[in-house]
Design a protein around this motif. Structure first.
Motif, mmCIF file in Angstrom:
data_model
loop_
_atom_site.group_PDB
_atom_site.id
_atom_site.type_symbol
_atom_site.label_atom_id
_atom_site.label_comp_id
_atom_site.label_asym_id
_atom_site.label_seq_id
_atom_site.Cartn_x
_atom_site.Cartn_y
_atom_site.Cartn_z
ATOM 1 N N SER A 176 -8.604 20.695 22.764
ATOM 2 C CA SER A 176 -9.121 20.577 21.401
ATOM 3 C C SER A 176 -8.869 19.192 20.808
ATOM 4 O O SER A 176 -9.073 18.974 19.612
ATOM 5 N N ASN A 177 -8.398 18.247 21.650
ATOM 6 C CA ASN A 177 -8.163 16.854 21.246
ATOM 7 C C ASN A 177 -7.040 16.705 20.216
ATOM 8 O O ASN A 177 -6.993 15.706 19.499
ATOM 9 N N ALA A 178 -6.154 17.689 20.139
ATOM 10 C CA ALA A 178 -5.020 17.576 19.231
ATOM 11 C C ALA A 178 -3.889 16.747 19.837
ATOM 12 O O ALA A 178 -3.123 16.111 19.118
ATOM 13 N N VAL A 179 -3.746 16.793 21.178
ATOM 14 C CA VAL A 179 -2.751 15.972 21.855
ATOM 15 C C VAL A 179 -3.426 15.263 23.023
ATOM 16 O O VAL A 179 -4.525 15.640 23.452
ATOM 17 N N GLU A 180 -2.763 14.237 23.518
ATOM 18 C CA GLU A 180 -3.251 13.546 24.706
ATOM 19 C C GLU A 180 -2.162 13.548 25.775
ATOM 20 O O GLU A 180 -0.969 13.486 25.465
ATOM 21 N N LEU A 181 -2.579 13.651 27.016
ATOM 22 C CA LEU A 181 -1.668 13.730 28.156
ATOM 23 C C LEU A 181 -1.777 12.461 28.988
ATOM 24 O O LEU A 181 -2.864 11.896 29.144
ATOM 25 N N SER A 182 -0.648 12.027 29.537
ATOM 26 C CA SER A 182 -0.649 10.844 30.390
ATOM 27 C C SER A 182 0.494 10.950 31.383
ATOM 28 O O SER A 182 1.512 11.591 31.102
ATOM 29 N N PRO A 183 0.359 10.335 32.569
ATOM 30 C CA PRO A 183 1.437 10.384 33.563
ATOM 31 C C PRO A 183 2.616 9.534 33.113
ATOM 32 O O PRO A 183 2.461 8.506 32.462
ATOM 33 N N GLY A 184 3.815 9.994 33.434
ATOM 34 C CA GLY A 184 5.019 9.257 33.076
ATOM 35 C C GLY A 184 6.144 9.574 34.028
ATOM 36 O O GLY A 184 5.973 10.307 35.014
ATOM 37 N N ILE A 185 7.309 9.028 33.738
ATOM 38 C CA ILE A 185 8.502 9.243 34.566
ATOM 39 C C ILE A 185 9.597 9.814 33.690
ATOM 40 O O ILE A 185 9.904 9.284 32.623
ATOM 41 N N ARG A 186 10.186 10.922 34.106
ATOM 42 C CA ARG A 186 11.293 11.540 33.389
ATOM 43 C C ARG A 186 12.395 11.847 34.401
ATOM 44 O O ARG A 186 12.187 12.591 35.349
ATOM 45 N N GLY A 187 13.583 11.227 34.215
ATOM 46 C CA GLY A 187 14.692 11.462 35.126
ATOM 47 C C GLY A 187 14.392 11.034 36.547
ATOM 48 O O GLY A 187 14.874 11.652 37.506
ATOM 49 N N GLY A 188 13.576 9.983 36.691
ATOM 50 C CA GLY A 188 13.238 9.492 38.015
ATOM 51 C C GLY A 188 12.128 10.274 38.700
ATOM 52 O O GLY A 188 11.765 9.962 39.838
ATOM 53 N N ARG A 189 11.597 11.272 38.010
ATOM 54 C CA ARG A 189 10.516 12.064 38.585
ATOM 55 C C ARG A 189 9.249 11.923 37.767
ATOM 56 O O ARG A 189 9.289 11.653 36.569
ATOM 57 N N ARG A 190 8.149 12.129 38.460
ATOM 58 C CA ARG A 190 6.873 12.088 37.759
ATOM 59 C C ARG A 190 6.764 13.281 36.814
ATOM 60 O O ARG A 190 7.173 14.385 37.139
ATOM 61 N N ALA A 191 6.214 13.027 35.648
ATOM 62 C CA ALA A 191 6.045 14.095 34.661
ATOM 63 C C ALA A 191 4.821 13.785 33.806
ATOM 64 O O ALA A 191 4.416 12.618 33.670
ATOM 65 N N GLN A 192 4.248 14.817 33.246
ATOM 66 C CA GLN A 192 3.114 14.642 32.347
ATOM 67 C C GLN A 192 3.648 14.492 30.929
ATOM 68 O O GLN A 192 4.349 15.367 30.419
ATOM 69 N N GLU A 193 3.346 13.369 30.296
ATOM 70 C CA GLU A 193 3.826 13.118 28.943
ATOM 71 C C GLU A 193 2.803 13.613 27.916
ATOM 72 O O GLU A 193 1.591 13.491 28.111
ATOM 73 N N VAL A 194 3.327 14.164 26.832
ATOM 74 C CA VAL A 194 2.486 14.725 25.775
ATOM 75 C C VAL A 194 2.759 13.965 24.489
ATOM 76 O O VAL A 194 3.904 13.783 24.088
ATOM 77 N N ARG A 195 1.699 13.518 23.836
ATOM 78 C CA ARG A 195 1.832 12.875 22.529
ATOM 79 C C ARG A 195 0.674 13.331 21.645
ATOM 80 O O ARG A 195 -0.393 13.688 22.139
ATOM 81 N N VAL A 196 0.921 13.348 20.334
ATOM 82 C CA VAL A 196 -0.131 13.737 19.406
ATOM 83 C C VAL A 196 -1.217 12.666 19.410
ATOM 84 O O VAL A 196 -0.918 11.468 19.360
ATOM 85 N N ARG A 197 -2.461 13.109 19.494
ATOM 86 C CA ARG A 197 -3.572 12.164 19.543
ATOM 87 C C ARG A 197 -3.691 11.414 18.219
ATOM 88 O O ARG A 197 -3.552 11.985 17.148
ATOM 89 N N SER A 198 -3.916 10.134 18.322
ATOM 90 C CA SER A 198 -4.104 9.312 17.130
ATOM 91 C C SER A 198 -5.492 9.559 16.553
ATOM 92 O O SER A 198 -6.504 9.429 17.254
#
Length: 399
Positions: free
Chosen positions: A55-77
């Motif tokens: 619904s375009n409320a958040v955007e997802l992007s690849p990231g690193i958390r604790g040395g592992r790959r993770a999907q990062e979530v942030r509120v869409r601008s």
């Protein structure tokens, strides 16, 4: 869409708000971090995050958390601005924010709102233009405006439903008239309902699905939140606790009845009580300041007001059974001088199951209503752009 209390849809809406609140508070999170912060299962978080992304409320992007790959979530601008307007009896407060509630500019203007609707709306229009100019924006960037008035509004937020409370406003549709001035959609509700929204998303109501917000100022009113949604009632007059009869032989109220709560704890009544011993006091702010400094007479007036409000709050809890009662408005600045007598009245008048309902002061102070107006503007903007309100709003702290 109206959500039935206790339904799966209402539970999911509450979970969506929890997820968005966590993301807004921390800027960017992985799904695992969201699960830890909210207490929701990883599977539930994953489903909600992907729904919000769709619904375009958040955007997802690849990231690193604790040395592992993770999907990062942030509120869409989001592009665009919203405006909140709080019309009190003696002031107008206006705030301009983006669609993520970062307040860009804010101002309070003293004026007699009840004297002339035309004059008050003209002042509001001027204030909006001045603040937009201050931040280098134009009217065309405003997506929606929320406004609050200290009187019941009709079922569609149109005309003032009880015009004696605001003489001079009885012949107009405030939202329509201001929309014509600003050339922007405007949505109206009464100030207590907006205060409830402000505290629900930004203050002492965060994380609470059933809330009673009591505004104690020039008049008395309550904003009721049931299962996460503001309850307005069939005719838009829910929460008019200021006009509950406390003394059948009491003073005549502006509504035409006798002995309403408002005739005992409204600002004009309190100042009249203290006038003979403290003729220099002109406002509730001055009354509260003197009480906080230790003045015995001012403390007594505020304590008596707290007991009267406590009687009504207890009965409100008997009927509505909120999880929390939040007290705002000018009188709430007295803190425990008001709240302790109010709390003491609860066991006396409330049934056992609700007598221990927490009673707390509003955290957003005098900004509760204008912040609630911003929430109303975003709610209506999202609804008209087919993004479900419960999937795009959550309790994030405004800048």
């Amino acid at each position: 869409m109206t959500l039935r209390p206790g339904s799966q849809a209402s539970l999911r809406a509450a979970n969506v708000r929890r997820v968005l609140a966590a993301v807004r508070a921390h800027g960017v999170l992985s799904q695992a971090e969201i699960a830890r912060l909210t207490g929701l299962s990883p599977a539930s978080v994953s489903n909600i995050v992907h729904q919000l992304a769709d619904s375009n409320a958040v955007e997802l992007s690849p990231g690193i958390r604790g040395g592992r790959r993770a999907q990062e979530v942030r509120v869409r601008s989001d592009d665009g601005l919203v405006v909140g307007l709080d019309f009190g009896h003696r002031h107008i407060r206006v705030a301009v924010a983006d669609l993520r509630f970062a307040v860009r500019a804010e101002r309070r203007h003293e004026c007699d709102v009840g004297a002339s609707a035309v004059s008050a709306l003209a002042s509001a229009e001027k204030l909006v233009d001045e603040l937009l100019d201050q931040i280098g924006e134009r009217r065309c960037s405003v997506r929606a405006v929320g406004m609050g008035l200290p009187a019941p509004m009709g079922p569609n937020g149109g005309t003032v439903a009880a015009w004696p409370i605001l003489p001079g406003w009885e012949t107009i549709d405030p939202a329509r008239d201001l929309a014509e001035r600003l050339e922007t959609p405007v949505f109206a509700d009464n100030d207590a309902n907006l205060g409830a929204r402000g505290e629900l998303y930004f203050g002492a109501g965060r994380g609470v699905a059933d809330l009673a917000y009591i505004k104690a100022a020039t008049g008395l009113g309550a904003g009721l939140v049931v299962d996460g949604c503001v309850y307005r009632g069939f005719a838009g007059s829910a929460g008019e606790i200021g006009h509950l009869t406390i003394d059948e032989m009491g003073p005549v109220c502006s509504c035409g009845n006798r002995g309403c709560l408002e005739t005992m704890v409204g600002a004009p009544y309190l100042l009249e009580l203290i006038r003979h011993s403290h003729p220099e006091l002109r406002t509730v702010d001055e009354l509260v300041s003197r009480a906080l400094e230790g003045d015995g007479g001012c403390r007594r007036v505020i304590a008596d007001a707290g007991r009267h409000i406590g009687f009504v709050a207890a009965n409100l809890c008997n009927v509505v059974n909120p999880e929390r009662v939040v007290v705002g408005g000018d009188l709430a600045a007295a803190g425990d001088l008001l709240l302790e007598p109010l709390r003491a009245a609860m066991p006396r008048y409330a049934v056992c199951s609700v007598a221990s309902t927490p009673v707390v002061a509003a955290l957003t102070g005098e900004r509760a209503e204008v912040l609630g107006a911003l929430v109303l503007a975003v709610e209506e903007f999202r609804r008209r752009n087919e993004t479900p309100v419960h999937d795009t709003l959550a309790g994030a702290a405004p800048a």
